[in-house]
Motif scaffolding. Structure first.
Motif, mmCIF file in Angstrom:
data_model
loop_
_atom_site.group_PDB
_atom_site.id
_atom_site.type_symbol
_atom_site.label_atom_id
_atom_site.label_comp_id
_atom_site.label_asym_id
_atom_site.label_seq_id
_atom_site.Cartn_x
_atom_site.Cartn_y
_atom_site.Cartn_z
ATOM 1 N N ARG A 141 0.818 -1.218 0.000
ATOM 2 C CA ARG A 141 0.000 0.000 0.000
ATOM 3 C C ARG A 141 0.850 1.265 0.000
ATOM 4 N NH1 ARG A 141 -3.563 -1.966 5.083
ATOM 5 N NH2 ARG A 141 -5.412 -2.649 3.989
ATOM 6 N N ASN A 142 2.118 1.106 0.260
ATOM 7 C CA ASN A 142 3.054 2.228 0.342
ATOM 8 C C ASN A 142 2.598 3.252 1.374
ATOM 9 O OD1 ASN A 142 5.421 3.477 -0.282
ATOM 10 N ND2 ASN A 142 4.616 4.556 -2.057
ATOM 11 N N ILE A 143 2.322 2.789 2.553
ATOM 12 C CA ILE A 143 1.954 3.677 3.647
ATOM 13 C C ILE A 143 3.209 4.402 4.116
ATOM 14 C CG2 ILE A 143 1.029 3.726 6.002
ATOM 15 C CD1 ILE A 143 -0.553 1.176 5.097
ATOM 16 N N ASP A 144 3.071 5.660 4.420
ATOM 17 C CA ASP A 144 4.232 6.493 4.745
ATOM 18 C C ASP A 144 4.759 6.166 6.144
ATOM 19 O OD1 ASP A 144 6.136 8.421 4.637
ATOM 20 O OD2 ASP A 144 4.771 10.099 4.978
ATOM 21 N N LEU A 145 5.482 5.057 6.255
ATOM 22 C CA LEU A 145 6.072 4.647 7.533
ATOM 23 C C LEU A 145 7.573 4.477 7.339
ATOM 24 C CD1 LEU A 145 3.684 1.702 8.582
ATOM 25 C CD2 LEU A 145 3.508 4.074 9.291
ATOM 26 N N LYS A 146 8.328 4.742 8.394
ATOM 27 C CA LYS A 146 9.764 4.467 8.358
ATOM 28 C C LYS A 146 9.976 3.240 9.228
ATOM 29 C CE LYS A 146 9.329 8.615 6.907
ATOM 30 N NZ LYS A 146 8.729 8.566 5.591
ATOM 31 N N VAL A 147 10.309 2.145 8.601
ATOM 32 C CA VAL A 147 10.472 0.908 9.359
ATOM 33 C C VAL A 147 11.951 0.635 9.590
ATOM 34 C CG1 VAL A 147 9.970 -1.560 9.433
ATOM 35 C CG2 VAL A 147 8.341 -0.010 8.397
ATOM 36 N N ILE A 148 12.343 0.539 10.851
ATOM 37 C CA ILE A 148 13.710 0.161 11.184
ATOM 38 C C ILE A 148 13.647 -1.237 11.767
ATOM 39 C CG2 ILE A 148 15.751 0.726 12.551
ATOM 40 C CD1 ILE A 148 14.693 3.652 12.498
ATOM 41 N N CYS A 149 14.236 -2.176 11.037
ATOM 42 C CA CYS A 149 14.164 -3.576 11.453
ATOM 43 C C CYS A 149 15.536 -3.995 11.970
ATOM 44 C CB CYS A 149 13.753 -4.430 10.255
ATOM 45 S SG CYS A 149 13.813 -6.180 10.580
ATOM 46 N N VAL A 150 15.638 -4.204 13.266
ATOM 47 C CA VAL A 150 16.907 -4.647 13.840
ATOM 48 C C VAL A 150 16.940 -6.172 13.727
ATOM 49 C CG1 VAL A 150 18.381 -4.670 15.874
ATOM 50 C CG2 VAL A 150 16.977 -2.691 15.398
ATOM 51 N N ASN A 151 17.825 -6.661 12.859
ATOM 52 C CA ASN A 151 17.852 -8.083 12.556
ATOM 53 C C ASN A 151 19.005 -8.746 13.305
ATOM 54 O OD1 ASN A 151 17.879 -10.591 11.426
ATOM 55 N ND2 ASN A 151 17.926 -9.903 9.301
ATOM 56 N N ASN A 152 18.661 -9.465 14.374
ATOM 57 C CA ASN A 152 19.714 -10.174 15.119
ATOM 58 C C ASN A 152 19.719 -11.663 14.768
ATOM 59 O OD1 ASN A 152 17.409 -10.827 16.475
ATOM 60 N ND2 ASN A 152 17.984 -9.856 18.387
ATOM 61 N N LEU A 153 19.012 -12.020 13.719
ATOM 62 C CA LEU A 153 19.032 -13.354 13.118
ATOM 63 C C LEU A 153 18.424 -14.449 13.992
ATOM 64 C CD1 LEU A 153 22.676 -13.226 11.699
ATOM 65 C CD2 LEU A 153 20.617 -12.562 10.506
ATOM 66 N N ILE A 154 17.714 -14.081 15.041
ATOM 67 C CA ILE A 154 17.187 -15.109 15.942
ATOM 68 C C ILE A 154 16.052 -14.514 16.784
ATOM 69 C CG2 ILE A 154 18.599 -14.719 18.033
ATOM 70 C CD1 ILE A 154 19.340 -17.808 17.639
ATOM 71 N N TYR A 155 15.239 -15.358 17.399
ATOM 72 C CA TYR A 155 14.281 -14.879 18.400
ATOM 73 C C TYR A 155 15.044 -14.810 19.708
ATOM 74 C CZ TYR A 155 10.201 -16.034 15.475
ATOM 75 O OH TYR A 155 9.262 -16.089 14.501
ATOM 76 N N ALA A 156 15.473 -13.612 20.057
ATOM 77 C CA ALA A 156 16.391 -13.537 21.186
ATOM 78 C C ALA A 156 15.683 -13.539 22.531
ATOM 79 C CB ALA A 156 17.255 -12.297 21.041
ATOM 80 N N MET A 157 14.590 -12.803 22.639
ATOM 81 C CA MET A 157 13.989 -12.643 23.962
ATOM 82 C C MET A 157 13.407 -13.948 24.511
ATOM 83 S SD MET A 157 11.505 -9.702 25.348
ATOM 84 C CE MET A 157 12.826 -8.554 25.656
ATOM 85 N N THR A 158 12.963 -14.820 23.617
ATOM 86 C CA THR A 158 12.306 -16.037 24.081
ATOM 87 C C THR A 158 13.252 -17.226 24.208
ATOM 88 O OG1 THR A 158 11.673 -16.348 21.796
ATOM 89 C CG2 THR A 158 10.002 -15.464 23.260
ATOM 90 N N GLY A 159 14.526 -17.049 23.939
ATOM 91 C CA GLY A 159 15.467 -18.126 24.183
ATOM 92 C C GLY A 159 16.169 -18.696 22.975
ATOM 93 N N GLY A 160 16.218 -17.945 21.884
ATOM 94 C CA GLY A 160 17.044 -18.344 20.758
ATOM 95 C C GLY A 160 16.439 -19.385 19.834
ATOM 96 N N GLN A 161 15.143 -19.236 19.540
ATOM 97 C CA GLN A 161 14.518 -20.158 18.582
ATOM 98 C C GLN A 161 14.813 -19.707 17.150
ATOM 99 O OE1 GLN A 161 12.957 -18.752 21.153
ATOM 100 N NE2 GLN A 161 12.098 -20.381 22.413
#
Lengths: 312, 84
Positions: A141-161
């Motif tokens: 839809r090209n909504i005017d949002l600035k998305v900053i995606c911090v990619n740490n390559l894993i689900y970190a908070m829940t234990g590294g899945q």
């Protein structure tokens, strides 16, 4: 300033001179330039030693200084996860939403008050896994949002899945014998879906990241900036990749700046090259422009532009 | 004469070592003392080399360090000359 250097703490309790306190004479407290963007009472934050999220917030704050953006017109929305905590640490109008739904909440904010600069600050798991559908549709839809995606390559908070971005052959808590699923190439995904600005940096590229964020503020439309960030506690440790400093050295060694690289070629592997740079910078009418054009065309004079919302 | 000055908030530091590693003029080193959380904060071993570029401040994930350019005495000179 209460939390400036406390020289008492530097006095060695054991009395020997392991530390030359003359060298630590920082009695003149200097205000950190990013301090005014932070909720200092909540510091130190919960992120692990060496976690790159703090560095990205640092770059984000510097981009705010650089772009001289009006902080009253800025809203930051984040989802759940390590990066989701950003909303709680920045002294901006911020919104900590439900898991994966940062983009829908941000879309609502933008539609209700089109004058707002809405930033979505979230992690790879939140944006591309549970929130994957919202990501591609917001880009479409090209909504005017600035998305900053911090990619740490894993689900970190829940234990590294294993997350959709976890590279092949790495070990995670849910794939102890190695990941065999192909991973998402996020810049390619959002470009295909229709984003107007796509860039990728690592936490090593702090100045470039800050510049990229300021550029995204000038764009109208869906901007996506992926930041590869170390996760020393779960990703690096389980994969015997050293600590956060080793990850930063790895980024320094392996990253290659290729502006305008075809996003189909920027997929990540566990130990291979990381292509960084600004991949896409194009113009496309954004959601609200298209909506207005359509309604003006079909309704003619009957179309009345929504007046500015006033919160009481 | 140092062009810049490092300022460290010892209690926020988690000793990741980014500032020590990426300081272009090698001003910093991790100290041997502990802060109250048990980390070794950095200290300026070569404060005279600091250029005040604030790269340490940009890398710090804990907002614990920043460097500022010290006002060089040169700045005052043109003003004095102007007065004359």
């Amino acid at each position: 300033m209460t939390d400036c250097l406390n020289t008492d703490l530097l006095d060695d309790p054991l009395g020997d001179d392991r530390l030359n306190t003359d060298l630590l004479d920082n009695s003149i407290s200097v205000e950190n330039p990013v301090e005014r963007f932070l909720r200092s009472d909540r510091m130190p934050h919960i992120w692990c030693p060496g976690c790159g999220i703090g560095t990205t917030v640092n770059s984000f704050a510097r981009a705010l200084i650089e772009s001289k953006i009006d902080l009253g017109s800025l809203a930051l929305v984040s989802g759940i996860g390590c990066t989701g905590r950003v909303a709680g640490y920045v002294k901006l109008d911020s919104f900590h939403t439900t898991h994966g739904r940062a983009i829908p909440f941000a879309t609502g904010l933008k539609l209700a008050n089109p004058k707002l600069n809405v930033v979505v600050y979230s992690g790879d798991g939140d944006l591309s896994a549970i929130g994957g559908n919202h990501l591609i549709h917001a880009a479409r839809r090209n909504i005017d949002l600035k998305v900053i995606c911090v990619n740490n390559l894993i689900y970190a908070m829940t234990g590294g899945q294993t997350a959709p971005t976890t590279p092949d052959h790495s070990t995670t808590s849910t794939n102890p014998y190695g990941v065999f699923e192909p991973s998402f190439n996020l810049p390619h995904l959002v470009e295909a879906a229709g984003a107007v600005y796509v860039a990728r940096w690592t936490t090593f590229h702090v100045r470039q990241l800050a510049r990229s964020i300021s550029e995204a503020f000038k764009k109208k439309g869906f901007s996506f900036i992926e930041v590869i960030s170390p996760c020393p506690t779960l990703y690096q440790r389980r994969n015997k990749m050293g600590d956060a400093l080793d990850a930063m050295k790895f980024y320094k060694e392996k990253s290659k700046i290729r502006h305008g690289a075809p996003t189909s070629e920027v997929g990540m592997t566990m130990t291979g090259e990381i292509i960084v740079g600004k991949f896409v910078d194009r113009e496309r009418p954004d959601y609200q422009t298209m909506m207005k054009a359509q309604y003006t065309e079909s309704l003619g004079e009957r179309f009345v532009e929504p007046t500015e919302m006033v919160c009481s | 004469m140092a062009k810049g000055r490092v300022s460290i908030v010892v209690e926020r530091c988690k000793a990741c070592g980014f500032c020590v590693e990426f300081c272009p003029s090698h001003v910093l080193a991790l100290s041997s003392t502990f802060n109250s959380k048990g980390y070794h904060p950095p200290h300026a071993v070569h404060p005279e080399k600091c250029s005040g570029c604030d790269l340490c401040g940009m890398y710090c994930p804990d907002f614990a360090i920043c460097a500022t350019k010290t006002d060089a005495p040169k700045k005052a000179d043109p003003a004095k000359e102007g007065d004359k």
